[in-house]
Design an enzyme around this catalytic site. Structure first.
Site, short mmCIF file in Angstrom:
data_model
loop_
_atom_site.label_atom_id
_atom_site.label_comp_id
_atom_site.label_asym_id
_atom_site.label_seq_id
_atom_site.Cartn_x
_atom_site.Cartn_y
_atom_site.Cartn_z
CB SER A 131 -0.89 0.02 1.25
OG SER A 131 -1.51 1.29 1.37
CG HIS A 176 -2.56 4.71 2.62
ND1 HIS A 176 -2.84 6.03 2.86
CD2 HIS A 176 -3.45 4.29 1.70
CE1 HIS A 176 -3.89 6.39 2.11
NE2 HIS A 176 -4.27 5.36 1.39
CD GLU A 208 -8.72 2.91 -3.06
OE1 GLU A 208 -7.75 3.66 -2.78
OE2 GLU A 208 -8.91 1.82 -2.50
CG HIS A 250 -5.08 6.35 -2.92
ND1 HIS A 250 -4.74 5.61 -1.80
CD2 HIS A 250 -3.95 6.43 -3.66
CE1 HIS A 250 -3.47 5.29 -1.86
NE2 HIS A 250 -2.96 5.76 -2.98
ZN LIG Z 1 -5.78 5.43 0.02
#
Ligand SMILES: [Zn+2]
Length: 321
Positions: A240, A242, A292, A295
């Site tokens: 990810s 993130h 998304e 994002h």
């Molecule tokens: Zn995200």
């Protein structure tokens, strides 16, 4: 001669006494107003923090939780807007230099190095969800670091993080200033880009990914099928953006976010600050991740503009789609 009233108090003194009492009363009123305003401010501030935490927690608790709202309760609580003293790790060296160019994704996850400083950067052959290729990050070209189900960072990765925009969200220190510049530019245009989810730890990602796998296994899928399906919603740990600290979920982790002024502003301006829409609606067959709109991933201004104008996603831009 001084005029005396029936109490033998000069009028001037009586006036002063009245004035003094009036001043005292005024002071008390002002003090009360000050205390009242302070109490209201504290209450409003507390309410806002609670709303933000509740919003994040509510998102994390959704049954169909997406990759981007995959956060634990402990991470959702508002943290102080301070800089974390973390070790400054950009380049990860966990393999002999002779293996730096290795590109295989075998049972023992191999390690590759992202080379070059252009869209032609070699990122080698991706691994699989079960046998990912573990990457190292080229310090000179860190903006184009690719992570997905086939390319992952090791669990030891520990970015240098800072909190952004007075929120409880953190980003890699190298990116935070770019994010905040974008945040301020949007605010100047009357658009508030509320940060919703920034950096996420490897452990949190792993916990939520495993939970998603179990969910799909409960739906009757095999373990391997469940892993693949889960990865379209919650990325495996280390894959990810993130986990890198390179991405921020903004305002709302719902698909209807695309109908907001915030999304339109990002579509128009984010590239000027180095951010791209990482998982577009029409590229899900390449990214292997659901659409998304919330994002936004940092890749540097030059790359972001090139990616935006070309209509490519990062995998295509790097030639590994
Ligand atoms: Zn995200």
């Amino acid at each position: 001669m001084i005029d005396l009233n029936k109490n033998n108090i000069p009028d001037s003194k009586r006036f002063n006494a009245k004035e003094s009492n009036a001043n005292k009363f005024l002071c008390i009123v002002l003090a009360c107003i000050t205390v009242f305003i302070s109490v209201v401010c504290v209450a409003v501030n507390s309410r806002n923090k609670t709303l933000l935490a509740n919003q994040t927690l509510a998102a994390a608790g959704q049954a169909n939780v997406s990759e981007s709202i995959n956060i634990s309760a402990s991470e959702a609580t508002t943290a102080p807007a301070t800089t974390q003293k973390a070790p400054s790790i950009i380049k990860i060296t966990t393999e002999p230099s002779t293996q730096a160019q290795s590109t295989t994704g075998t049972t023992d996850a191999s390690i590759i190095k992202i080379e070059g400083n252009s869209a032609n950067a070699s990122v080698g052959t991706p691994g699989t969800i079960s046998n990912p290729t573990i990457i190292t990050i080229d310090e000179s070209n860190w903006q184009l670091t690719l992570v997905n189900s086939g390319y992952r960072i090791p669990d030891s990765y520990s970015p240098d993080l800072v909190y952004v925009c007075g929120s409880g969200e953190r980003l890699d220190r190298k990116i935070a200033s770019h994010y905040e510049e974008m945040y301020r530019a949007a605010a100047a245009d009357g658009v508030t880009l509320t940060p919703c989810s920034g950096y996420r730890s490897y452990e949190t990602q792993e916990r939520n990914y495993n939970r998603k796998i179990e969910f799909f296994e409960g739906q009757g899928y095999s373990r391997e099928e469940a892993k693949v399906k889960a990865a379209t919603i919650i990325m495996p740990p280390g894959s990810s953006e993130h986990n890198l600290g390179y991405a921020m979920d903004i305002v709302c982790v719902e698909e209807w976010f695309e109908d907001t002024a915030e999304f339109r502003w990002l579509q128009e301006n984010a590239a000027d600050y180095g951010f791209i829409l990482r998982y577009p609606k029409d590229k899900q067959d390449i990214t292997k991740v659901i659409y998304e709109p919330w994002h936004w991933r940092y890749v540097g201004v030059e790359n972001a503009k090139a990616i935006k104008s070309s209509g490519l996603v990062l995998e295509e831009y790097l030639g590994v789609a």
